[in-house]
Scaffold this motif. Structure first.
Motif, PDB file in Angstrom:
ATOM      1  N   PHE A  73       4.186  18.937  -1.365  1.00 43.67           N
ATOM      2  CA  PHE A  73       4.444  17.917  -0.351  1.00 43.67           C
ATOM      3  C   PHE A  73       3.194  17.671   0.478  1.00 43.67           C
ATOM      4  CE2 PHE A  73       8.661  19.496  -1.254  1.00 43.67           C
ATOM      5  CZ  PHE A  73       9.476  18.373  -1.164  1.00 43.67           C
ATOM      6  N   LEU A  74       2.965  16.416   0.803  1.00 42.47           N
ATOM      7  CA  LEU A  74       1.962  16.068   1.797  1.00 42.47           C
ATOM      8  C   LEU A  74       2.684  16.018   3.140  1.00 42.47           C
ATOM      9  CD1 LEU A  74      -1.042  15.226   2.159  1.00 42.47           C
ATOM     10  CD2 LEU A  74      -0.254  12.847   2.107  1.00 42.47           C
ATOM     11  N   GLU A  75       2.566  17.090   3.899  1.00 44.71           N
ATOM     12  CA  GLU A  75       3.239  17.169   5.197  1.00 44.71           C
ATOM     13  C   GLU A  75       2.389  16.439   6.227  1.00 44.71           C
ATOM     14  OE1 GLU A  75       6.122  18.179   5.761  1.00 44.71           O
ATOM     15  OE2 GLU A  75       6.695  19.796   4.399  1.00 44.71           O
ATOM     16  N   ILE A  76       2.849  15.267   6.619  1.00 43.03           N
ATOM     17  CA  ILE A  76       2.099  14.426   7.555  1.00 43.03           C
ATOM     18  C   ILE A  76       2.511  14.775   8.979  1.00 43.03           C
ATOM     19  CG2 ILE A  76       1.678  12.059   8.307  1.00 43.03           C
ATOM     20  CD1 ILE A  76       2.199  11.199   5.394  1.00 43.03           C
ATOM     21  N   SER A  77       1.546  15.154   9.789  1.00 40.92           N
ATOM     22  CA  SER A  77       1.840  15.569  11.161  1.00 40.92           C
ATOM     23  C   SER A  77       1.421  14.535  12.200  1.00 40.92           C
ATOM     24  CB  SER A  77       1.149  16.904  11.471  1.00 40.92           C
ATOM     25  OG  SER A  77      -0.245  16.820  11.217  1.00 40.92           O
ATOM     26  N   LYS A  78       0.587  13.575  11.785  1.00 39.18           N
ATOM     27  CA  LYS A  78       0.149  12.570  12.753  1.00 39.18           C
ATOM     28  C   LYS A  78      -0.076  11.233  12.062  1.00 39.18           C
ATOM     29  CE  LYS A  78      -3.142  11.821  16.541  1.00 39.18           C
ATOM     30  NZ  LYS A  78      -4.321  12.366  17.260  1.00 39.18           N
ATOM     31  N   LEU A  79       0.454  10.184  12.697  1.00 35.14           N
ATOM     32  CA  LEU A  79       0.305   8.815  12.210  1.00 35.14           C
ATOM     33  C   LEU A  79      -0.262   7.940  13.314  1.00 35.14           C
ATOM     34  CD1 LEU A  79       3.829   8.339  10.585  1.00 35.14           C
ATOM     35  CD2 LEU A  79       1.704   8.716   9.337  1.00 35.14           C
TER      36      LEU A  79
ATOM     37  N   GLU B 293       0.863  -1.179   0.000  1.00 35.38           N
ATOM     38  CA  GLU B 293       0.000   0.000   0.000  1.00 35.38           C
ATOM     39  C   GLU B 293       0.900   1.229   0.000  1.00 35.38           C
ATOM     40  OE1 GLU B 293      -2.969  -0.250   3.061  1.00 35.38           O
ATOM     41  OE2 GLU B 293      -3.358  -2.369   2.634  1.00 35.38           O
ATOM     42  N   VAL B 294       0.791   2.023  -1.065  1.00 32.95           N
ATOM     43  CA  VAL B 294       1.731   3.111  -1.313  1.00 32.95           C
ATOM     44  C   VAL B 294       0.958   4.366  -1.693  1.00 32.95           C
ATOM     45  CG1 VAL B 294       3.724   3.841  -2.677  1.00 32.95           C
ATOM     46  CG2 VAL B 294       3.387   1.405  -2.187  1.00 32.95           C
ATOM     47  N   ILE B 295       1.381   5.511  -1.155  1.00 28.72           N
ATOM     48  CA  ILE B 295       0.760   6.781  -1.517  1.00 28.72           C
ATOM     49  C   ILE B 295       1.814   7.738  -2.056  1.00 28.72           C
ATOM     50  CG2 ILE B 295      -1.079   6.542   0.193  1.00 28.72           C
ATOM     51  CD1 ILE B 295       0.448   8.590   1.937  1.00 28.72           C
ATOM     52  N   LEU B 296       1.373   8.727  -2.836  1.00 27.20           N
ATOM     53  CA  LEU B 296       2.271   9.772  -3.320  1.00 27.20           C
ATOM     54  C   LEU B 296       2.459  10.801  -2.211  1.00 27.20           C
ATOM     55  CD1 LEU B 296       1.724   8.370  -6.016  1.00 27.20           C
ATOM     56  CD2 LEU B 296       1.568  10.628  -7.075  1.00 27.20           C
ATOM     57  N   LEU B 297       3.721  11.025  -1.851  1.00 32.33           N
ATOM     58  CA  LEU B 297       4.045  11.927  -0.751  1.00 32.33           C
ATOM     59  C   LEU B 297       4.491  13.296  -1.246  1.00 32.33           C
ATOM     60  CD1 LEU B 297       4.204  11.744   2.385  1.00 32.33           C
ATOM     61  CD2 LEU B 297       6.653  11.349   2.113  1.00 32.33           C
ATOM     62  N   SER B 298       5.078  13.338  -2.442  1.00 32.45           N
ATOM     63  CA  SER B 298       5.472  14.612  -3.038  1.00 32.45           C
ATOM     64  C   SER B 298       5.387  14.489  -4.549  1.00 32.45           C
ATOM     65  CB  SER B 298       6.897  15.002  -2.618  1.00 32.45           C
ATOM     66  OG  SER B 298       7.846  14.081  -3.123  1.00 32.45           O
ATOM     67  N   VAL B 299       5.084  15.610  -5.219  1.00 34.65           N
ATOM     68  CA  VAL B 299       4.975  15.617  -6.678  1.00 34.65           C
ATOM     69  C   VAL B 299       5.601  16.895  -7.214  1.00 34.65           C
ATOM     70  CG1 VAL B 299       2.865  14.224  -6.685  1.00 34.65           C
ATOM     71  CG2 VAL B 299       2.686  16.718  -6.663  1.00 34.65           C
ATOM     72  N   LYS B 300       6.209  16.799  -8.385  1.00 33.01           N
ATOM     73  CA  LYS B 300       6.796  17.967  -9.027  1.00 33.01           C
ATOM     74  C   LYS B 300       5.673  18.869  -9.517  1.00 33.01           C
ATOM     75  CE  LYS B 300      10.752  19.079 -11.932  1.00 33.01           C
ATOM     76  NZ  LYS B 300      11.763  18.542 -12.878  1.00 33.01           N
ATOM     77  N   ALA B 301       5.680  20.114  -9.054  1.00 37.21           N
ATOM     78  CA  ALA B 301       4.528  20.998  -9.232  1.00 37.21           C
ATOM     79  C   ALA B 301       4.219  21.318 -10.690  1.00 37.21           C
ATOM     80  CB  ALA B 301       4.739  22.289  -8.447  1.00 37.21           C
ATOM     81  N   ASP B 302       5.237  21.326 -11.558  1.00 35.83           N
ATOM     82  CA  ASP B 302       4.973  21.660 -12.956  1.00 35.83           C
ATOM     83  C   ASP B 302       4.504  20.456 -13.772  1.00 35.83           C
ATOM     84  OD1 ASP B 302       7.351  20.294 -12.985  1.00 35.83           O
ATOM     85  OD2 ASP B 302       8.434  21.736 -14.233  1.00 35.83           O
ATOM     86  N   LEU B 303       4.407  19.296 -13.127  1.00 37.57           N
ATOM     87  CA  LEU B 303       3.943  18.088 -13.813  1.00 37.57           C
ATOM     88  C   LEU B 303       2.658  17.519 -13.217  1.00 37.57           C
ATOM     89  CD1 LEU B 303       7.323  16.165 -14.295  1.00 37.57           C
ATOM     90  CD2 LEU B 303       6.045  17.430 -16.032  1.00 37.57           C
ATOM     91  N   LEU B 304       2.537  17.614 -11.902  1.00 38.10           N
ATOM     92  CA  LEU B 304       1.385  17.043 -11.208  1.00 38.10           C
ATOM     93  C   LEU B 304       0.862  18.053 -10.188  1.00 38.10           C
ATOM     94  CD1 LEU B 304       2.872  13.487 -10.574  1.00 38.10           C
ATOM     95  CD2 LEU B 304       0.946  13.984 -12.094  1.00 38.10           C
ATOM     96  N   GLY B 305      -0.442  18.182 -10.107  1.00 36.39           N
ATOM     97  CA  GLY B 305      -1.040  19.108  -9.158  1.00 36.39           C
ATOM     98  C   GLY B 305      -1.125  18.512  -7.764  1.00 36.39           C
ATOM     99  N   LYS B 306      -1.474  19.354  -6.802  1.00 37.36           N
ATOM    100  CA  LYS B 306      -1.533  18.907  -5.415  1.00 37.36           C
ATOM    101  C   LYS B 306      -2.620  17.865  -5.182  1.00 37.36           C
ATOM    102  CE  LYS B 306      -4.429  22.814  -3.922  1.00 37.36           C
ATOM    103  NZ  LYS B 306      -4.520  23.963  -2.978  1.00 37.36           N
TER     104      LYS B 306
END
Length: 280
Positions: A269-275, A196-209
């Motif tokens: 970036f998906l800034e994760i503050s709680k797990l 199970e994998v999620i996108l944590l960061s993406v290049k802004a000029d290629l992929l949106g938030k």
């Protein structure tokens, strides 16, 4: 000691023969490693969960190794492949670049959560020179009495000369389970084996938030190609970085409960503050 890369493949397929870059994932062509056919009927394997006991049964004591760890899918899948082949992973090694922060700029707390789920110690250090810091970490482990026979890397197309030089100078066996595999086959294996994998960061000029937090699932390659066919499905050109929240080796899932989207240095970036640790 052999320093040639160990290409862990059960089927012997070379990159040019690997036809899994199609939009749809081929569920019937999942590389499960060399599971013992006497113990496991491959046709009946639950593709969302691999019994960790079967991994333990496969161990043949090929040596003690460290794994280069970024928290993403490639390093985790390489770690899985190495363990399945009989290597004992002693430590995860993570190095964060001080001078230039890119898509791999990840909160160390996330990495420690993964290490706890794996039951494998994590060594995290900042670096200016990755090569020098990696060598230093291995030498310090050996000085403390640890036996380190090899190093596992999740590289697919790049950095081979660098890691080959590192391992040669340290007398380590170089283990590269994903080397020159096609991106489509790697995504196929991840989804088929229950990662199970999620996108944590993406290049802004290629992929949106809106892509942040997106799971890599059976529709991922199709959706990515529809959005921008030039993007590599594994993010080999720095298009995105991932975070593994569950895999066959984890004793618990990692649930993201609080996060926010932040634009920094040309990346979202998906800034994760709680797990939270969740049940498998």
């Amino acid at each position: 000691m052999n320093t040639e890369p160990v290409l862990i493949r059960s089927d012997g397929i070379k990159k040019d023969d690997d036809k899994s870059d199609n939009c749809k994932i081929d569920k019937g062509n999942i590389d499960k490693g060399n599971l013992d056919e006497e113990d496991v009927d491959k046709e009946k394997i639950d593709k969302e969960k691999i019994d960790k006991e079967k991994i333990d049964e496969k161990k043949v004591d090929k040596g003690r190794v460290v794994v280069s760890w970024t928290g993403g899918k490639d390093g985790c899948l390489a770690c899985y492949g190495a363990i399945l082949e009989g290597f004992e992973v002693t430590h995860l090694l993570n190095f964060r670049e001080i001078q230039r922060r890119g898509s791999h700029d990840i909160n160390p707390a996330l990495l420690y959560a993964q290490a706890e789920a794996l039951g494998i110690p994590l060594i995290h250090k900042d670096f200016i020179s990755y090569e020098q810091e990696f060598k230093k970490a291995v030498r310090e482990l050996r000085d403390s009495g640890e036996i380190i026979d090899g190093a596992v890397f999740g590289h697919i197309e790049t950095h081979k000369n660098l890691v080959d030089r590192i391992c040669r100078e340290l007398g380590l066996e170089l283990i590269m389970p994903l080397w020159q595999r096609s991106s489509g086959q790697i995504i196929n294996d991840l989804t088929g084996l229950g990662f199970e994998v999620i996108l944590l960061s993406v290049k802004a000029d290629l992929l949106g938030k809106e892509w942040l937090g997106r799971k890599i699932d059976e529709n991922f390659i199709c959706d990515l190609k529809k959005h921008n066919p030039s993007i590599d499905p594994c993010g080999e050109n720095g298009e995105f970085h991932t975070f593994v929240t569950n895999c066959p080796l984890f004793k618990n899932k990692i649930n993201v409960t609080e996060s926010e989207m932040v634009l920094r240095g040309g990346y979202w970036f998906l800034e994760i503050s709680k797990l939270e640790a969740g049940k498998k």
